[in-house]
Design an enzyme around this catalytic site. Structure first.
Site, PDB file in Angstrom:
ATOM      1  N   LYS A  37     -12.776  -5.235 -14.879  1.00  0.00           N
ATOM      2  CA  LYS A  37     -13.937  -5.729 -14.125  1.00  0.00           C
ATOM      3  C   LYS A  37     -13.559  -6.049 -12.688  1.00  0.00           C
ATOM      4  O   LYS A  37     -14.232  -5.636 -11.747  1.00  0.00           O
ATOM      5  CB  LYS A  37     -14.513  -6.997 -14.783  1.00  0.00           C
ATOM      6  CG  LYS A  37     -15.139  -6.769 -16.133  1.00  0.00           C
ATOM      7  CD  LYS A  37     -15.716  -8.050 -16.702  1.00  0.00           C
ATOM      8  CE  LYS A  37     -14.674  -9.130 -16.925  1.00  0.00           C
ATOM      9  NZ  LYS A  37     -13.626  -8.767 -17.893  1.00  0.00           N
ATOM     10  N   THR A  38     -12.492  -6.812 -12.532  1.00  0.00           N
ATOM     11  CA  THR A  38     -12.081  -7.179 -11.183  1.00  0.00           C
ATOM     12  C   THR A  38     -11.653  -5.920 -10.423  1.00  0.00           C
ATOM     13  O   THR A  38     -11.924  -5.766  -9.233  1.00  0.00           O
ATOM     14  CB  THR A  38     -10.940  -8.218 -11.237  1.00  0.00           C
ATOM     15  OG1 THR A  38     -11.399  -9.344 -11.986  1.00  0.00           O
ATOM     16  CG2 THR A  38     -10.544  -8.686  -9.854  1.00  0.00           C
ATOM     17  N   ASP A 222     -17.463 -12.059  -8.987  1.00  0.00           N
ATOM     18  CA  ASP A 222     -16.583 -11.947 -10.156  1.00  0.00           C
ATOM     19  C   ASP A 222     -16.775 -13.187 -11.033  1.00  0.00           C
ATOM     20  O   ASP A 222     -17.268 -14.206 -10.573  1.00  0.00           O
ATOM     21  CB  ASP A 222     -15.120 -11.850  -9.682  1.00  0.00           C
ATOM     22  CG  ASP A 222     -14.204 -11.243 -10.745  1.00  0.00           C
ATOM     23  OD1 ASP A 222     -14.676 -10.967 -11.872  1.00  0.00           O
ATOM     24  OD2 ASP A 222     -13.008 -11.024 -10.445  1.00  0.00           O
ATOM     25  N   GLU A 223     -16.383 -13.094 -12.300  1.00  0.00           N
ATOM     26  CA  GLU A 223     -16.494 -14.233 -13.247  1.00  0.00           C
ATOM     27  C   GLU A 223     -17.925 -14.771 -13.268  1.00  0.00           C
ATOM     28  O   GLU A 223     -18.159 -15.984 -13.276  1.00  0.00           O
ATOM     29  CB  GLU A 223     -15.518 -15.360 -12.857  1.00  0.00           C
ATOM     30  CG  GLU A 223     -14.073 -14.934 -12.706  1.00  0.00           C
ATOM     31  CD  GLU A 223     -13.349 -14.744 -14.037  1.00  0.00           C
ATOM     32  OE1 GLU A 223     -13.970 -14.967 -15.098  1.00  0.00           O
ATOM     33  OE2 GLU A 223     -12.179 -14.353 -14.004  1.00  0.00           O
ATOM     34  N   GLN A 253     -15.903 -15.036 -22.146  1.00  0.00           N
ATOM     35  CA  GLN A 253     -14.981 -15.868 -21.381  1.00  0.00           C
ATOM     36  C   GLN A 253     -15.693 -16.990 -20.638  1.00  0.00           C
ATOM     37  O   GLN A 253     -15.183 -17.523 -19.662  1.00  0.00           O
ATOM     38  CB  GLN A 253     -14.196 -15.017 -20.379  1.00  0.00           C
ATOM     39  CG  GLN A 253     -13.275 -14.016 -21.049  1.00  0.00           C
ATOM     40  CD  GLN A 253     -12.433 -13.264 -20.035  1.00  0.00           C
ATOM     41  OE1 GLN A 253     -11.577 -13.829 -19.378  1.00  0.00           O
ATOM     42  NE2 GLN A 253     -12.695 -11.970 -19.895  1.00  0.00           N
ATOM     43  N   ARG A 605      -4.505 -13.162 -21.559  1.00  0.00           N
ATOM     44  CA  ARG A 605      -3.720 -13.201 -20.312  1.00  0.00           C
ATOM     45  C   ARG A 605      -2.426 -12.430 -20.462  1.00  0.00           C
ATOM     46  O   ARG A 605      -1.783 -12.064 -19.487  1.00  0.00           O
ATOM     47  CB  ARG A 605      -3.375 -14.647 -19.893  1.00  0.00           C
ATOM     48  CG  ARG A 605      -4.536 -15.587 -19.569  1.00  0.00           C
ATOM     49  CD  ARG A 605      -5.523 -14.997 -18.624  1.00  0.00           C
ATOM     50  NE  ARG A 605      -6.634 -14.417 -19.363  1.00  0.00           N
ATOM     51  CZ  ARG A 605      -7.500 -13.544 -18.848  1.00  0.00           C
ATOM     52  NH1 ARG A 605      -7.391 -13.158 -17.602  1.00  0.00           N
ATOM     53  NH2 ARG A 605      -8.481 -13.034 -19.582  1.00  0.00           N
TER      54      ARG A 605
END
Ligand code: ATP
Ligand code: MG
Length: 720
Positions: A37-38, A222-223, A253, A605
């Site tokens: 995504k990022t 983002d996020e 998330q 992560r």
């Protein structure tokens, strides 16, 4: 600028490429962890600049943490092979600050307005409440602060809120009103205010809004799953009818619900931003398939999901290591040992991270890393001994040792609040200045000579009696009990316990952790008084032993701060029920789901190697708790986990102060080395005893299952 389309589209799969090049007005990328995504967001920026000839000046990119913002900018610079000035990349709060600096007049702020951090804000709330004569016992200031912030996060000013006749709300509202006024008068703004002010700046000043609407033709977030109501309103307002919006996020998330984040914003997006293309990404590029299997299994247990499937082409990789530690010191030492191996094998320390649920866990981990001489950095949080509540508690200990310690006096004379106002403290200061004596002596004089109002005199002598009582016991009590007295009798624990929300809870946990630190403290000179030695040690620990900004260092952070980041080697420490999931969340389905998402964030992560650890016993608050292994571990398929056990070896952690081999257990009817049978674990040998009486415990090395620590009274061991 050279048009190098190939470099921008290089290394994108087809769904990612479709997202990067989408020519629909708006784009929503909804995808699991590590699916790019990022990466899509960064490449889309490059695509817009290189192919659509968008000026960097017209781009606004927003993300969640400053670290993530820095990384995003680096990634864009790398991709384009140059550094772009004029482009705005930052966090919502950072951008808000910038906007308010530029438009302070329109925002009705003084030019040099100051930002209040959370502690400053609390101090102001207290000031307001004192002026209103509100009893802080009945109306904890922290609760008022929390209430005010939640209103602001929803975009509500005091004037917007209708009174419902509920007395609690009526009081909160009165405080909110007064607090607003005081901030206005002082020219200060808190964090929630930053965002709300910008929203109002735009709403009330069409010119200003128009300028930014025109400027930012491209807005990328983002996020997105963790935006709150005000941030979402911002986006809608700024985008207006002309700007293009790209939002990327993952409902699995969403971990800031407790701070007002609204995962529903993902669902509203397609409705509020017409002409949206929605793209799902399902291939994960970050992690090995073992790690991904674990993550998928854990999140699958949540009911409330939009539903996505993550897969990877990368190999199985190493199994996930699971280490069952004796206790938290053994856990920390195990992690430090594995890190030492990692570094010895030529890996960078930067490429490793230790993640934990609660800030308080860092203390023991820090100690183990210091002992192993492994540089570390705590990211997005303070080191243990720098935390506000710990500093307060230490100041009580300092006062107990030496009541003429003026710095400590200032810090705790009215913390927790005991009715000693600023004016009284100022009078005491004046007298101490003119008499050249300590604040303590000055206080005594003021009280004795009746120079204070009866109320103030009462409060001051109450404080002095408290300190005198505690210091009177200095020689009699062990250090841990002195610390416990300091945090209990001072009222510090109660004060934080009454606070609402995670932060208050974290502070109580940190205070409890301080008692643990005292319990485990080993003085260099066992004949000298222990408290001064402890305070010296702490002062040293709080010094500059944390790694410098650019030194290669292991990263320590809470799971919340780890969002969006990735590391080849990850440790998840403290995988125990009540710790993670946190005990405050276990009984509430909604909060438990948020904990589970946090577990999903943690697991994902890891790129190459994930190690999870839990402690069979953990000291919280000077007493040992026996937590069972976290349900999140039990949800992970057995075939991807390898349990690390120290079979039949009596490696005893050096810091494991309780586990002295001694004559303890002498009244238990068993002996060291004796063969015993347990009806679940089978046969084993007694390695050690701890304590006597009903809480006596026994360490047994079982042939089949390794070493267990059992409570003798309930273990029903039989001698064989
Ligand atoms: P999170 O949900 O954790 O924020 P994300 O979806 O933003 O994750 P990224 O950080 O963009 O994922 O990507 C994860 C990793 O996979 C990064 O190291 C990225 O460079 C890599 N990656 C993503 N897509 C590809 C691709 N098509 N080819 C090679 N590597 C990729
Ligand atoms: Mg990301």
């Amino acid at each position: 600028m050279p048009m190098d389309v190939t470099s921008v589209l290089n290394q994108l799969n087809s769904a990612q490429e479709q997202a990067v090049t989408s020519d629909k007005k708006h784009l929503l990328v909804l995808a699991g962890a590590g699916s790019g995504k990022t990466r899509v967001l960064v490449h889309r920026i490059a695509w817009k600049i290189q192919v659509d000839n968008v000026s960097p000046y017209g781009i606004l990119a927003v993300t969640f943490t400053n670290k993530a913002a820095r990384e995003m900018r680096e990634r864009i610079d790398n991709l384009l092979g140059m550094s772009l000035r004029g482009m705005w990349v930052g966090t919502f709060h950072g951008l808000a600050h910038r906007l308010l600096k530029a438009h302070w007049r329109d925002a009705k702020l003084p030019e040099n307005f100051q930002i209040l951090d959370s502690d400053d804000q609390l101090r102001l709330v207290k000031r307001v409440m004192r002026a209103m004569d509100l009893d802080e016992q009945r109306w904890p200031p922290k609760q008022a602060q929390w209430w005010i912030n939640s209103q602001k996060d929803e975009g509500l000013r005091a004037a917007h809120i209708q009174e419902s006749g509920d007395p609690f709300m009526a009081t909160m509202l009165r405080i909110y009103r007064q607090y607003e006024q005081l901030c206005e008068q002082l020219g200060v703004i808190d964090f929630a205010e930053l965002l709300l002010r910008v929203l109002e700046l735009w709403r009330n000043n069409p010119d200003v809004l128009g300028h930014y609407q025109q400027r930012f033709g491209q807005i990328l977030v983002d996020e997105f799953q963790d935006t709150n109501a005000v941030q979402y309103a911002w986006l809608r307002l700024l985008a207006g009818t002309s700007s293009d919006v790209t939002a990327v996020g993952d409902d699995d998330q969403s971990i800031y619900g407790w701070r007002g984040a609204k995962v529903e914003n993902i669902l509203s997006f397609e409705r509020d931003f017409a002409d949206t293309e929605t793209i799902k990404l399902e291939q994960n590029y970050r992690s090995t398939s073992n790690i991904l299997k674990a993550a998928n299994a854990v999140i699958a247990k949540n009911a409330d999901r939009l539903g996505k499937n993550l897969w990877t082409e990368s190999g199985e990789g190493e199994p996930i290591a699971l280490y069952a530690a004796f206790n938290e010191h053994d856990e920390a030492r195990y992690i430090a040992d594995r890190l030492a191996d990692w570094i010895a094998n030529g890996n960078r320390r930067d490429d490793s991270a230790i993640l934990y649920r609660s800030n308080a866990q860092s203390r023991v981990l820090e100690a183990a890393l210091l002992q192993a001489e492994i540089p570390y950095r705590i990211y997005g949080g303070q080191r243990f001994y720098e935390r506000l509540e710990i500093k307060n508690a230490l100041c009580y200990l300092r006062m107990m040792l030496n009541c003429h310690d003026d710095v400590a006096f200032e810090r705790v004379v009215n913390t927790p609040p005991r009715g000693i106002g600023d004016r009284t403290v100022e009078q005491i200061r004046e007298l101490s200045r003119s008499n050249g004596c300590s604040l303590w002596e000055a206080s005594a004089t003021m009280v004795n000579e009746k120079r204070l109002t009866a109320r103030a005199a009462n409060a001051v002598s109450g404080f002095m009696v408290l300190i005198n009582e505690m210091s009177g016991q200095l020689d009699e009590l062990p250090l841990a009990e002195q610390a416990e007295n300091a945090i209990q009798h001072s009222g510090l624990v109660d004060m934080h316990r009454r606070e609402k929300g995670e932060r208050g809870q974290a502070r109580v946990e940190n205070l409890e952790e301080l008692v643990n630190a005292c319990k485990n403290f080993e003085p260099e000179d066992s004949d000298a008084p222990v408290l001064p030695q402890f305070l010296d040690q702490v002062a040293l620990d709080a010094g500059d032993r944390q790694a410098d900004e650019d030194q290669d260092a292991v990263q320590l952070m809470t799971l919340h701060s780890a969002k969006g980041l990735e590391f080849p080697l990850v440790f998840l420490a403290g995988m125990e029920e009540n710790l993670f999931p946190h005990k405050m969340s276990i009984d509430e389905p909604g909060r438990l789901e948020e904990e589970r998402r946090l577990a999903y964030v943690g697991i994902t992560r890891a790129m190459q190697k994930l190690t999870m650890t839990f402690a069979e016993t953990r000291s919280t608050y000077g007493t040992e708790s026996f937590n069972s292994v976290s349900r999140f571990i039990r949800d992970i398929p057995k075939e991807v986990v390898e349990e690390v056990r120290l079979h039949n070896t009596v490696t005893r952690p050096t810091t494991y102060a309780d586990a002295r081999i001694s004559d303890e257990g002498s009244e238990t009817g068993f002996q060291l080395g004796q063969q015993v049978r347990h009806n679940v674990y089978g046969d084993g040998i007694i390695l050690n005893f701890e304590g006597n009486g009903p809480r006596a415990r026994v360490h047994v090395a079982f042939d089949e299952v390794g070493t267990k620590i059992l409570i003798l009274a309930s273990a029903n061991l039989v001698a064989i």
